[in-house]
Design an enzyme around this catalytic site. Structure first.
Site, PDB file in Angstrom:
ATOM      1  CD  GLU A 130      -3.960   4.178  -6.845  1.00  0.00           C
ATOM      2  OE1 GLU A 130      -3.429   5.109  -6.891  1.00  0.00           O
ATOM      3  OE2 GLU A 130      -3.389   3.016  -7.112  1.00  0.00           O
ATOM      4  CG  HIS A 156      -0.568   3.655  -4.621  1.00  0.00           C
ATOM      5  ND1 HIS A 156      -0.694   3.298  -5.845  1.00  0.00           N
ATOM      6  CD2 HIS A 156       0.587   3.278  -4.111  1.00  0.00           C
ATOM      7  CE1 HIS A 156       0.325   2.466  -6.181  1.00  0.00           C
ATOM      8  NE2 HIS A 156       0.960   2.237  -5.076  1.00  0.00           N
ATOM      9  CB  CYS A 205       3.517   4.325  -7.181  1.00  0.00           C
ATOM     10  SG  CYS A 205       4.536   3.764  -5.702  1.00  0.00           S
TER      11      CYS A 205
HETATM   12  N1  GLN Z   1       8.409  -0.479  -7.636  1.00  0.00           N
HETATM   13  C1  GLN Z   1       8.476   0.953  -7.111  1.00  0.00           C
HETATM   14  C2  GLN Z   1       8.720   0.915  -5.693  1.00  0.00           C
HETATM   15  O1  GLN Z   1       8.621  -0.080  -4.966  1.00  0.00           O
HETATM   16  C3  GLN Z   1       7.010   1.428  -7.170  1.00  0.00           C
HETATM   17  C4  GLN Z   1       6.002   0.834  -6.464  1.00  0.00           C
HETATM   18  C5  GLN Z   1       4.630   1.063  -7.002  1.00  0.00           C
HETATM   19  O2  GLN Z   1       4.278   1.669  -8.233  1.00  0.00           O
HETATM   20  N2  GLN Z   1       3.585   0.644  -6.104  1.00  0.00           N
HETATM   21  O3  GLN Z   1       9.105   1.700  -5.079  1.00  0.00           O
END
Ligand code: GLN
EC number: 6.3.4.2
Length: 532
Positions: free
Chosen positions: A508, A506, A381
Protein backbone atom coordinates in the site's frame (compact mmCIF):
# COMPACT_ATOMS: atom_id res chain seq x y z
CA UNK A 1 20.39 26.69 -2.85
CA UNK A 2 16.96 25.28 -2.00
CA UNK A 3 14.00 27.53 -1.31
CA UNK A 4 11.73 26.81 1.62
CA UNK A 5 7.97 26.93 2.01
CA UNK A 6 6.54 26.48 5.47
CA UNK A 7 2.90 25.56 5.92
CA UNK A 8 1.29 26.47 9.22
CA UNK A 9 -2.26 25.95 10.42
CA UNK A 10 -4.67 28.36 12.01
CA UNK A 11 -7.92 28.24 14.02
CA UNK A 12 -8.44 24.47 14.05
CA UNK A 13 -6.58 21.32 13.04
CA UNK A 14 -7.75 18.97 10.32
CA UNK A 15 -7.94 21.62 7.59
CA UNK A 16 -5.70 19.71 5.21
CA UNK A 17 -2.37 21.50 5.59
CA UNK A 18 -0.70 18.35 4.31
CA UNK A 19 -2.94 18.17 1.26
CA UNK A 20 -2.45 21.90 0.61
CA UNK A 21 1.34 21.57 0.87
CA UNK A 22 1.50 18.49 -1.31
CA UNK A 23 -0.89 19.96 -3.88
CA UNK A 24 1.39 22.97 -4.15
CA UNK A 25 4.23 20.45 -4.48
CA UNK A 26 2.42 18.87 -7.42
CA UNK A 27 2.08 22.26 -9.15
CA UNK A 28 5.74 23.11 -8.63
CA UNK A 29 6.97 19.67 -9.66
CA UNK A 30 4.89 19.79 -12.81
CA UNK A 31 6.42 23.20 -13.50
CA UNK A 32 9.84 21.56 -13.70
CA UNK A 33 11.16 21.87 -10.13
CA UNK A 34 12.52 19.17 -7.86
CA UNK A 35 10.32 19.09 -4.78
CA UNK A 36 10.91 17.53 -1.36
CA UNK A 37 8.69 17.57 1.71
CA UNK A 38 9.05 17.46 5.47
CA UNK A 39 6.70 17.27 8.41
CA UNK A 40 7.37 18.54 11.92
CA UNK A 41 5.03 17.17 14.58
CA UNK A 42 4.85 18.82 17.98
CA UNK A 43 4.01 15.64 19.95
CA UNK A 44 6.53 14.11 22.32
CA UNK A 45 6.49 10.53 21.05
CA UNK A 46 9.79 9.76 19.33
CA UNK A 47 7.92 8.49 16.27
CA UNK A 48 4.44 7.13 15.50
CA UNK A 49 5.81 3.54 15.43
CA UNK A 50 4.48 2.72 18.85
CA UNK A 51 1.39 4.94 18.79
CA UNK A 52 -2.03 3.32 18.82
CA UNK A 53 -3.37 3.15 15.23
CA UNK A 54 -6.90 3.71 16.52
CA UNK A 55 -5.77 7.04 17.95
CA UNK A 56 -3.11 8.18 15.52
CA UNK A 57 -3.88 6.40 12.25
CA UNK A 58 -1.50 4.32 10.19
CA UNK A 59 2.26 4.35 10.44
CA UNK A 60 3.62 5.24 7.03
CA UNK A 61 6.96 3.62 6.22
CA UNK A 62 9.57 5.29 4.03
CA UNK A 63 11.97 3.38 1.79
CA UNK A 64 14.80 3.86 4.25
CA UNK A 65 12.70 2.40 7.06
CA UNK A 66 11.38 5.55 8.74
CA UNK A 67 8.18 4.98 10.73
CA UNK A 68 6.35 8.19 10.04
CA UNK A 69 3.10 10.10 10.22
CA UNK A 70 0.40 9.23 7.70
CA UNK A 71 0.70 12.65 6.10
CA UNK A 72 3.90 11.45 4.47
CA UNK A 73 1.79 8.96 2.55
CA UNK A 74 -0.22 11.83 1.10
CA UNK A 75 2.99 13.69 0.27
CA UNK A 76 4.46 10.70 -1.59
CA UNK A 77 1.24 9.95 -3.44
CA UNK A 78 0.86 13.56 -4.47
CA UNK A 79 4.37 14.66 -5.41
CA UNK A 80 5.31 11.17 -6.60
CA UNK A 81 8.71 11.22 -4.91
CA UNK A 82 10.15 8.83 -2.35
CA UNK A 83 10.79 10.58 0.94
CA UNK A 84 13.19 9.56 3.69
CA UNK A 85 13.49 9.50 7.48
CA UNK A 86 14.63 13.13 7.33
CA UNK A 87 11.13 14.01 6.19
CA UNK A 88 9.57 13.28 9.55
CA UNK A 89 10.46 14.91 12.85
CA UNK A 90 8.55 14.89 16.09
CA UNK A 91 9.31 17.14 19.04
CA UNK A 92 10.11 13.93 20.92
CA UNK A 93 12.81 12.97 18.42
CA UNK A 94 14.34 16.44 18.52
CA UNK A 95 14.27 16.69 22.30
CA UNK A 96 15.68 13.21 22.79
CA UNK A 97 18.60 14.09 20.50
CA UNK A 98 19.23 17.27 22.48
CA UNK A 99 19.13 15.40 25.78
CA UNK A 100 21.47 12.72 24.45
CA UNK A 101 23.91 15.41 23.37
CA UNK A 102 23.66 17.00 26.79
CA UNK A 103 24.50 13.67 28.47
CA UNK A 104 27.48 13.26 26.17
CA UNK A 105 28.79 16.67 27.09
CA UNK A 106 28.25 18.05 23.60
CA UNK A 107 26.99 21.36 24.96
CA UNK A 108 30.22 21.87 26.97
CA UNK A 109 28.48 22.59 30.25
CA UNK A 110 26.23 25.32 28.86
CA UNK A 111 22.67 25.67 30.14
CA UNK A 112 20.60 23.74 27.59
CA UNK A 113 17.49 25.67 26.59
CA UNK A 114 14.62 25.48 24.13
CA UNK A 115 16.04 28.59 22.53
CA UNK A 116 18.66 28.27 21.12
CA UNK A 117 19.39 24.54 21.50
CA UNK A 118 16.08 22.99 20.45
CA UNK A 119 15.47 25.60 17.76
CA UNK A 120 19.02 25.09 16.44
CA UNK A 121 18.38 21.37 16.14
CA UNK A 122 15.11 22.01 14.29
CA UNK A 123 16.94 24.30 11.89
CA UNK A 124 19.64 21.64 11.44
CA UNK A 125 16.92 19.16 10.35
CA UNK A 126 15.46 21.71 7.96
CA UNK A 127 18.81 22.46 6.34
CA UNK A 128 19.76 18.77 6.33
CA UNK A 129 16.82 18.02 4.00
CA UNK A 130 18.39 20.29 1.41
CA UNK A 131 21.66 18.30 1.36
CA UNK A 132 19.94 14.93 1.27
CA UNK A 133 17.23 15.70 -1.27
CA UNK A 134 19.10 18.14 -3.54
CA UNK A 135 15.66 19.62 -4.16
CA UNK A 136 14.87 23.08 -5.52
CA UNK A 137 11.97 23.48 -3.15
CA UNK A 138 11.42 22.04 0.30
CA UNK A 139 7.86 22.24 1.56
CA UNK A 140 7.60 21.72 5.31
CA UNK A 141 4.40 21.31 7.24
CA UNK A 142 4.37 22.39 10.86
CA UNK A 143 1.90 20.08 12.61
CA UNK A 144 -0.69 21.40 15.03
CA UNK A 145 -2.25 24.84 15.14
CA UNK A 146 -0.65 28.22 15.74
CA UNK A 147 -1.18 29.06 19.39
CA UNK A 148 -0.42 25.57 20.67
CA UNK A 149 2.26 25.73 23.35
CA UNK A 150 4.18 22.82 21.90
CA UNK A 151 4.48 24.19 18.36
CA UNK A 152 6.24 27.35 19.52
CA UNK A 153 9.83 26.10 19.14
CA UNK A 154 9.06 25.07 15.56
CA UNK A 155 7.56 28.46 14.73
CA UNK A 156 10.53 30.22 16.29
CA UNK A 157 12.87 28.02 14.25
CA UNK A 158 11.15 28.84 10.95
CA UNK A 159 11.13 32.54 11.86
CA UNK A 160 14.89 32.29 12.20
CA UNK A 161 15.18 30.39 8.91
CA UNK A 162 13.51 33.37 7.19
CA UNK A 163 15.99 35.73 8.86
CA UNK A 164 18.93 33.57 7.83
CA UNK A 165 17.82 32.87 4.27
CA UNK A 166 15.80 35.95 3.39
CA UNK A 167 12.38 36.90 2.07
CA UNK A 168 13.07 35.61 -1.45
CA UNK A 169 14.13 32.19 -0.23
CA UNK A 170 11.58 31.46 2.45
CA UNK A 171 7.84 31.69 2.29
CA UNK A 172 5.12 31.25 4.89
CA UNK A 173 1.74 29.87 3.87
CA UNK A 174 -0.93 29.91 6.55
CA UNK A 175 -3.86 27.53 6.11
CA UNK A 176 -6.73 28.72 8.28
CA UNK A 177 -10.44 28.17 8.72
CA UNK A 178 -12.89 30.74 7.37
CA UNK A 179 -16.07 29.52 9.07
CA UNK A 180 -19.57 29.93 7.70
CA UNK A 181 -22.18 30.83 10.28
CA UNK A 182 -25.39 29.20 9.25
CA UNK A 183 -27.64 31.24 11.55
CA UNK A 184 -26.55 34.54 10.09
CA UNK A 185 -25.72 33.09 6.67
CA UNK A 186 -22.27 34.67 6.46
CA UNK A 187 -18.58 33.90 6.55
CA UNK A 188 -16.59 35.23 9.50
CA UNK A 189 -13.00 36.41 9.03
CA UNK A 190 -12.31 37.09 12.71
CA UNK A 191 -10.80 33.66 13.53
CA UNK A 192 -8.29 34.11 10.68
CA UNK A 193 -7.47 37.62 11.89
CA UNK A 194 -6.80 36.24 15.36
CA UNK A 195 -4.63 33.45 14.15
CA UNK A 196 -2.55 35.84 12.02
CA UNK A 197 -2.25 38.12 15.06
CA UNK A 198 -0.94 35.13 16.99
CA UNK A 199 1.63 34.52 14.27
CA UNK A 200 2.65 38.18 14.27
CA UNK A 201 3.24 37.98 18.01
CA UNK A 202 5.76 35.23 17.20
CA UNK A 203 7.40 37.39 14.58
CA UNK A 204 5.96 35.66 11.53
CA UNK A 205 4.03 37.50 8.85
CA UNK A 206 2.32 34.97 6.56
CA UNK A 207 2.89 35.63 2.86
CA UNK A 208 -0.14 33.71 1.70
CA UNK A 209 -3.34 32.77 3.46
CA UNK A 210 -5.21 29.73 2.28
CA UNK A 211 -8.72 30.24 3.58
CA UNK A 212 -10.42 26.90 4.05
CA UNK A 213 -14.10 27.40 3.41
CA UNK A 214 -17.26 25.46 2.78
CA UNK A 215 -17.78 27.13 -0.60
CA UNK A 216 -16.68 30.08 -2.73
CA UNK A 217 -16.48 33.56 -1.19
CA UNK A 218 -16.81 37.00 -2.75
CA UNK A 219 -14.07 39.59 -3.33
CA UNK A 220 -15.30 41.72 -0.44
CA UNK A 221 -14.27 39.03 2.04
CA UNK A 222 -10.93 38.53 0.38
CA UNK A 223 -10.31 42.26 0.65
CA UNK A 224 -11.18 42.15 4.31
CA UNK A 225 -8.73 39.33 5.00
CA UNK A 226 -6.12 41.15 2.97
CA UNK A 227 -6.61 44.42 4.85
CA UNK A 228 -6.53 42.94 8.34
CA UNK A 229 -3.83 40.35 7.74
CA UNK A 230 -1.34 42.58 5.87
CA UNK A 231 -1.24 40.67 2.61
CA UNK A 232 -2.32 41.52 -0.91
CA UNK A 233 -5.74 40.29 -2.05
CA UNK A 234 -4.16 38.10 -4.70
CA UNK A 235 -2.30 36.26 -1.92
CA UNK A 236 -5.58 35.35 -0.25
CA UNK A 237 -6.30 31.92 -1.67
CA UNK A 238 -9.69 30.32 -1.26
CA UNK A 239 -9.79 26.56 -1.01
CA UNK A 240 -13.33 25.25 -0.64
CA UNK A 241 -14.19 21.76 0.67
CA UNK A 242 -13.86 19.13 -2.00
CA UNK A 243 -15.35 15.66 -2.34
CA UNK A 244 -11.94 14.29 -3.34
CA UNK A 245 -8.52 15.30 -2.06
CA UNK A 246 -7.16 14.59 -5.52
CA UNK A 247 -9.02 17.59 -6.90
CA UNK A 248 -7.07 20.03 -4.73
CA UNK A 249 -4.04 20.38 -7.03
CA UNK A 250 -6.42 21.40 -9.84
CA UNK A 251 -8.32 23.77 -7.53
CA UNK A 252 -5.08 25.42 -6.41
CA UNK A 253 -3.91 25.67 -10.00
CA UNK A 254 -6.93 27.90 -10.68
CA UNK A 255 -5.89 30.18 -7.81
CA UNK A 256 -2.47 30.74 -9.36
CA UNK A 257 -0.72 29.79 -6.12
CA UNK A 258 2.27 28.34 -7.99
CA UNK A 259 2.92 31.67 -9.74
CA UNK A 260 2.52 33.61 -6.49
CA UNK A 261 5.16 31.35 -4.95
CA UNK A 262 7.42 31.63 -8.00
CA UNK A 263 7.21 35.43 -7.91
CA UNK A 264 8.22 35.75 -4.30
CA UNK A 265 10.87 33.05 -4.41
CA UNK A 266 12.20 34.26 -7.78
CA UNK A 267 11.78 30.89 -9.39
CA UNK A 268 11.53 30.22 -13.07
CA UNK A 269 8.70 27.88 -13.83
CA UNK A 270 8.37 25.85 -16.99
CA UNK A 271 4.95 25.48 -18.57
CA UNK A 272 2.76 23.78 -16.01
CA UNK A 273 1.76 20.34 -17.25
CA UNK A 274 -1.08 18.82 -15.27
CA UNK A 275 -2.18 16.27 -17.87
CA UNK A 276 -1.56 13.31 -15.54
CA UNK A 277 -3.67 14.85 -12.78
CA UNK A 278 -6.35 15.86 -15.20
CA UNK A 279 -6.54 12.31 -16.53
CA UNK A 280 -6.64 10.91 -13.00
CA UNK A 281 -9.44 13.29 -12.02
CA UNK A 282 -11.36 12.44 -15.16
CA UNK A 283 -11.12 8.77 -14.19
CA UNK A 284 -12.45 9.65 -10.73
CA UNK A 285 -15.40 11.49 -12.25
CA UNK A 286 -16.13 8.66 -14.64
CA UNK A 287 -15.92 6.04 -11.86
CA UNK A 288 -19.64 5.74 -11.44
CA UNK A 289 -20.10 2.01 -10.88
CA UNK A 290 -19.43 1.02 -7.32
CA UNK A 291 -17.77 -2.09 -6.02
CA UNK A 292 -17.46 -3.27 -2.44
CA UNK A 293 -14.41 -4.58 -0.68
CA UNK A 294 -14.51 -6.16 2.77
CA UNK A 295 -11.61 -5.14 4.98
CA UNK A 296 -11.17 -7.44 7.96
CA UNK A 297 -9.01 -5.58 10.44
CA UNK A 298 -8.87 -4.85 14.12
CA UNK A 299 -8.38 -1.09 14.02
CA UNK A 300 -11.55 -0.47 12.01
CA UNK A 301 -12.87 2.13 14.47
CA UNK A 302 -10.59 4.65 12.78
CA UNK A 303 -10.36 4.24 9.02
CA UNK A 304 -7.18 6.40 9.05
CA UNK A 305 -5.51 3.33 10.54
CA UNK A 306 -5.70 1.87 7.02
CA UNK A 307 -5.28 5.09 5.07
CA UNK A 308 -2.75 3.92 2.49
CA UNK A 309 -4.64 0.64 2.02
CA UNK A 310 -7.80 2.63 1.30
CA UNK A 311 -6.09 5.06 -1.04
CA UNK A 312 -4.38 2.17 -2.86
CA UNK A 313 -7.73 0.44 -3.37
CA UNK A 314 -9.37 3.67 -4.55
CA UNK A 315 -6.49 4.41 -6.93
CA UNK A 316 -6.67 0.87 -8.35
CA UNK A 317 -10.44 1.30 -8.69
CA UNK A 318 -10.17 4.60 -10.56
CA UNK A 319 -7.73 2.93 -12.94
CA UNK A 320 -10.61 0.76 -14.20
CA UNK A 321 -13.21 3.47 -13.54
CA UNK A 322 -14.73 1.78 -10.51
CA UNK A 323 -15.58 3.49 -7.27
CA UNK A 324 -14.46 1.37 -4.35
CA UNK A 325 -16.64 1.23 -1.25
CA UNK A 326 -15.35 -0.27 1.97
CA UNK A 327 -17.18 -2.68 4.21
CA UNK A 328 -15.44 -2.75 7.56
CA UNK A 329 -15.39 -5.99 9.53
CA UNK A 330 -13.88 -5.98 13.00
CA UNK A 331 -11.78 -9.13 13.27
CA UNK A 332 -12.00 -9.01 17.07
CA UNK A 333 -15.65 -9.97 16.86
CA UNK A 334 -15.47 -12.39 13.95
CA UNK A 335 -15.99 -15.99 14.99
CA UNK A 336 -17.09 -19.36 13.62
CA UNK A 337 -20.73 -18.58 14.34
CA UNK A 338 -20.95 -15.26 12.52
CA UNK A 339 -18.28 -15.48 9.81
CA UNK A 340 -20.74 -16.70 7.16
CA UNK A 341 -23.26 -14.00 7.93
CA UNK A 342 -20.54 -11.30 7.93
CA UNK A 343 -18.70 -12.36 4.80
CA UNK A 344 -21.18 -14.18 2.57
CA UNK A 345 -21.82 -11.08 0.43
CA UNK A 346 -18.12 -10.29 0.10
CA UNK A 347 -16.88 -9.84 -3.45
CA UNK A 348 -13.32 -9.38 -2.25
CA UNK A 349 -11.63 -9.72 1.15
CA UNK A 350 -8.55 -7.82 2.26
CA UNK A 351 -6.80 -8.64 5.51
CA UNK A 352 -4.38 -5.84 6.38
CA UNK A 353 -1.44 -5.74 8.80
CA UNK A 354 -1.66 -5.69 12.55
CA UNK A 355 0.19 -6.38 15.75
CA UNK A 356 -0.59 -8.46 18.83
CA UNK A 357 -2.85 -11.33 19.66
CA UNK A 358 -6.27 -9.75 19.54
CA UNK A 359 -8.38 -10.28 16.44
CA UNK A 360 -5.98 -12.77 14.88
CA UNK A 361 -8.34 -15.76 15.02
CA UNK A 362 -10.98 -13.62 13.26
CA UNK A 363 -8.50 -12.84 10.50
CA UNK A 364 -7.65 -16.53 10.16
CA UNK A 365 -11.37 -17.25 9.69
CA UNK A 366 -11.61 -14.52 7.05
CA UNK A 367 -8.70 -16.05 5.10
CA UNK A 368 -10.35 -19.47 5.34
CA UNK A 369 -13.70 -18.09 4.16
CA UNK A 370 -12.05 -16.41 1.18
CA UNK A 371 -10.09 -19.53 0.25
CA UNK A 372 -12.98 -21.95 0.59
CA UNK A 373 -15.47 -19.74 -1.24
CA UNK A 374 -13.19 -18.66 -4.09
CA UNK A 375 -13.47 -14.99 -3.07
CA UNK A 376 -10.54 -12.78 -4.20
CA UNK A 377 -8.17 -12.34 -1.27
CA UNK A 378 -5.34 -9.93 -0.66
CA UNK A 379 -3.37 -10.44 2.54
CA UNK A 380 -0.95 -7.81 3.72
CA UNK A 381 1.75 -8.60 6.28
CA UNK A 382 -0.26 -10.13 9.12
CA UNK A 383 -2.77 -10.87 6.34
CA UNK A 384 -0.15 -13.15 4.76
CA UNK A 385 0.79 -14.72 8.06
CA UNK A 386 -2.82 -15.65 8.88
CA UNK A 387 -3.32 -17.05 5.37
CA UNK A 388 -0.32 -19.35 5.92
CA UNK A 389 -1.56 -20.42 9.34
CA UNK A 390 -5.02 -21.07 7.96
CA UNK A 391 -3.65 -23.14 5.07
CA UNK A 392 -1.45 -25.13 7.44
CA UNK A 393 -4.37 -25.83 9.76
CA UNK A 394 -7.13 -26.59 7.32
CA UNK A 395 -5.36 -27.91 4.23
CA UNK A 396 -2.21 -29.49 5.64
CA UNK A 397 -3.92 -30.71 8.79
CA UNK A 398 -1.56 -29.04 11.28
CA UNK A 399 -4.27 -28.23 13.77
CA UNK A 400 -2.21 -26.19 16.21
CA UNK A 401 -0.48 -24.10 13.54
CA UNK A 402 -0.02 -20.53 14.75
CA UNK A 403 2.38 -17.59 14.80
CA UNK A 404 4.74 -17.31 17.74
CA UNK A 405 3.50 -13.75 18.16
CA UNK A 406 0.27 -15.35 19.39
CA UNK A 407 1.49 -18.52 21.07
CA UNK A 408 5.14 -19.10 21.87
CA UNK A 409 4.44 -22.54 23.32
CA UNK A 410 2.87 -24.10 20.22
CA UNK A 411 4.80 -26.94 18.58
CA UNK A 412 3.86 -25.66 15.13
CA UNK A 413 4.94 -22.09 14.80
CA UNK A 414 4.28 -21.56 11.09
CA UNK A 415 5.22 -17.92 11.56
CA UNK A 416 8.16 -17.32 13.85
CA UNK A 417 11.03 -15.14 14.89
CA UNK A 418 13.89 -16.61 12.94
CA UNK A 419 16.88 -18.08 14.67
CA UNK A 420 20.27 -16.83 13.57
CA UNK A 421 22.95 -19.35 12.60
CA UNK A 422 24.46 -19.11 16.05
CA UNK A 423 21.13 -19.71 17.74
CA UNK A 424 20.68 -16.04 18.59
CA UNK A 425 17.46 -14.28 17.73
CA UNK A 426 18.03 -12.11 14.72
CA UNK A 427 14.49 -10.86 14.53
CA UNK A 428 14.28 -8.98 17.80
CA UNK A 429 13.53 -5.78 15.98
CA UNK A 430 11.30 -4.90 13.09
CA UNK A 431 12.31 -5.53 9.50
CA UNK A 432 11.77 -2.03 8.17
CA UNK A 433 11.96 -0.33 4.81
CA UNK A 434 12.62 -1.54 1.30
CA UNK A 435 13.79 -5.00 0.31
CA UNK A 436 13.91 -6.63 -3.09
CA UNK A 437 11.67 -9.64 -3.62
CA UNK A 438 12.63 -12.14 -6.30
CA UNK A 439 9.52 -13.23 -8.13
CA UNK A 440 9.19 -16.85 -9.20
CA UNK A 441 8.48 -17.10 -12.95
CA UNK A 442 5.03 -18.19 -14.10
CA UNK A 443 3.27 -17.20 -10.91
CA UNK A 444 0.47 -14.71 -10.37
CA UNK A 445 2.95 -12.44 -8.57
CA UNK A 446 5.38 -12.32 -11.47
CA UNK A 447 2.53 -11.84 -13.91
CA UNK A 448 1.08 -8.93 -11.89
CA UNK A 449 4.41 -7.16 -11.46
CA UNK A 450 5.48 -8.00 -15.02
CA UNK A 451 9.02 -8.21 -13.73
CA UNK A 452 11.56 -10.50 -12.08
CA UNK A 453 11.70 -8.46 -8.90
CA UNK A 454 9.55 -6.21 -6.75
CA UNK A 455 10.93 -3.56 -4.42
CA UNK A 456 8.55 -3.00 -1.54
CA UNK A 457 8.54 -1.70 2.03
CA UNK A 458 8.34 -3.79 5.18
CA UNK A 459 7.32 -3.33 8.78
CA UNK A 460 7.12 -6.58 10.69
CA UNK A 461 8.98 -8.77 13.12
CA UNK A 462 7.88 -12.34 12.35
CA UNK A 463 8.59 -14.40 9.22
CA UNK A 464 7.28 -17.51 7.53
CA UNK A 465 9.00 -20.53 9.10
CA UNK A 466 10.84 -22.26 6.25
CA UNK A 467 10.69 -25.68 7.88
CA UNK A 468 7.05 -25.84 6.75
CA UNK A 469 7.69 -24.74 3.20
CA UNK A 470 7.95 -28.16 1.56
CA UNK A 471 4.87 -29.54 3.26
CA UNK A 472 2.66 -26.57 2.38
CA UNK A 473 4.04 -26.57 -1.15
CA UNK A 474 3.02 -30.22 -1.53
CA UNK A 475 -0.48 -29.22 -0.48
CA UNK A 476 -0.72 -26.56 -3.16
CA UNK A 477 0.55 -23.32 -1.64
CA UNK A 478 2.94 -21.51 -3.97
CA UNK A 479 5.77 -19.41 -2.59
CA UNK A 480 6.02 -16.91 -5.37
CA UNK A 481 8.23 -14.21 -3.89
CA UNK A 482 11.44 -14.72 -1.92
CA UNK A 483 13.93 -12.31 -0.37
CA UNK A 484 16.95 -14.24 -1.64
CA UNK A 485 19.67 -12.84 0.60
CA UNK A 486 18.07 -14.34 3.69
CA UNK A 487 15.76 -16.87 2.05
CA UNK A 488 12.62 -15.26 3.48
CA UNK A 489 9.14 -15.81 2.10
CA UNK A 490 7.68 -12.57 0.74
CA UNK A 491 4.66 -13.70 -1.30
CA UNK A 492 2.35 -16.72 -1.22
CA UNK A 493 -0.48 -17.61 -3.57
CA UNK A 494 -2.95 -20.38 -4.36
CA UNK A 495 -3.04 -21.02 -8.11
CA UNK A 496 -6.24 -23.07 -8.04
CA UNK A 497 -8.11 -20.10 -6.54
CA UNK A 498 -9.65 -17.27 -8.52
CA UNK A 499 -7.31 -14.72 -6.91
CA UNK A 500 -5.54 -15.51 -3.66
CA UNK A 501 -2.32 -13.70 -2.97
CA UNK A 502 -0.66 -12.37 0.16
CA UNK A 503 2.60 -10.64 0.87
CA UNK A 504 4.82 -10.09 3.88
CA UNK A 505 5.50 -6.49 2.86
CA UNK A 506 3.20 -3.48 2.61
CA UNK A 507 2.29 -2.86 -1.03
CA UNK A 508 0.00 0.00 0.00
CA UNK A 509 2.95 2.35 0.43
CA UNK A 510 3.91 2.38 -3.24
CA UNK A 511 0.58 3.11 -4.96
CA UNK A 512 0.43 6.50 -6.65
CA UNK A 513 -2.30 8.17 -8.70
CA UNK A 514 -2.37 6.60 -12.18
CA UNK A 515 0.14 4.02 -10.90
CA UNK A 516 -1.66 1.54 -8.64
CA UNK A 517 0.55 -1.03 -6.98
CA UNK A 518 0.35 -4.24 -9.10
CA UNK A 519 -1.10 -6.38 -6.29
CA UNK A 520 -3.89 -3.86 -5.66
CA UNK A 521 -4.48 -3.53 -9.38
CA UNK A 522 -4.83 -7.30 -9.80
CA UNK A 523 -7.01 -7.63 -6.71
CA UNK A 524 -9.42 -4.87 -7.74
CA UNK A 525 -9.59 -6.25 -11.29
CA UNK A 526 -10.41 -9.71 -9.93
CA UNK A 527 -13.19 -8.27 -7.78
CA UNK A 528 -14.53 -6.28 -10.69
CA UNK A 529 -14.66 -9.51 -12.74
CA UNK A 530 -16.66 -10.99 -9.87
CA UNK A 531 -19.34 -8.37 -10.43
CA UNK A 532 -20.00 -9.50 -13.99
N1 GLN B 1 2.65 -8.57 13.75
C1 GLN B 1 3.25 -9.12 12.57
C2 GLN B 1 4.76 -9.07 12.64
O1 GLN B 1 5.30 -8.27 13.39
C3 GLN B 1 2.74 -8.43 11.33
C4 GLN B 1 3.11 -6.99 11.26
C5 GLN B 1 2.27 -6.21 10.30
O2 GLN B 1 1.21 -6.67 9.89
N2 GLN B 1 2.68 -5.01 9.97
O3 GLN B 1 5.44 -9.77 11.95
Amino acid sequence: MAKYIFITGGVVSGLGKGITGSSLGVLLKNSGLKVFMQKFDPYLNIDPGTMNPIEHGEVFVTEDGGETDLDLGHYERFIDENLFKVSSWSAGKIYSEALRKERHGKYFGKTVQVIPHITDLIKEKIYQAENISKADIIISEIGGTVGDIESQPFLEAIRQVRMEKGYNNVMFIHVALLPFLRVSGEYKTKPIQHSVKEMLSLGIQPDVIVARTEGQIDERLKNKISLFCNITTQNVIVCPDSDSIYKIPLILKQTNLHNIVANQLQLELKNLNMSGWEKFNLNIMESSTEMEIHIVGKYVELSDAYLSVMESLKIAGYDIKKKVKFVWVNSRYLNKDNVKEQLQDAKGILVPGGFGEEGVEGKILAAQFARENNIPYLGICLGMQVACVEFARNVAGIEDAISSEINKESKNKIIDILEGKDGENIGGTLRLGKYTTNLVPNTLASQLYGSKTAVERHRHRYEFNNSYRELLEEKGLVFSGIYKEENLVEIIEIPTHKFFIACQYHPEFTSRPNKPNPLFKGFVQAISDNYK
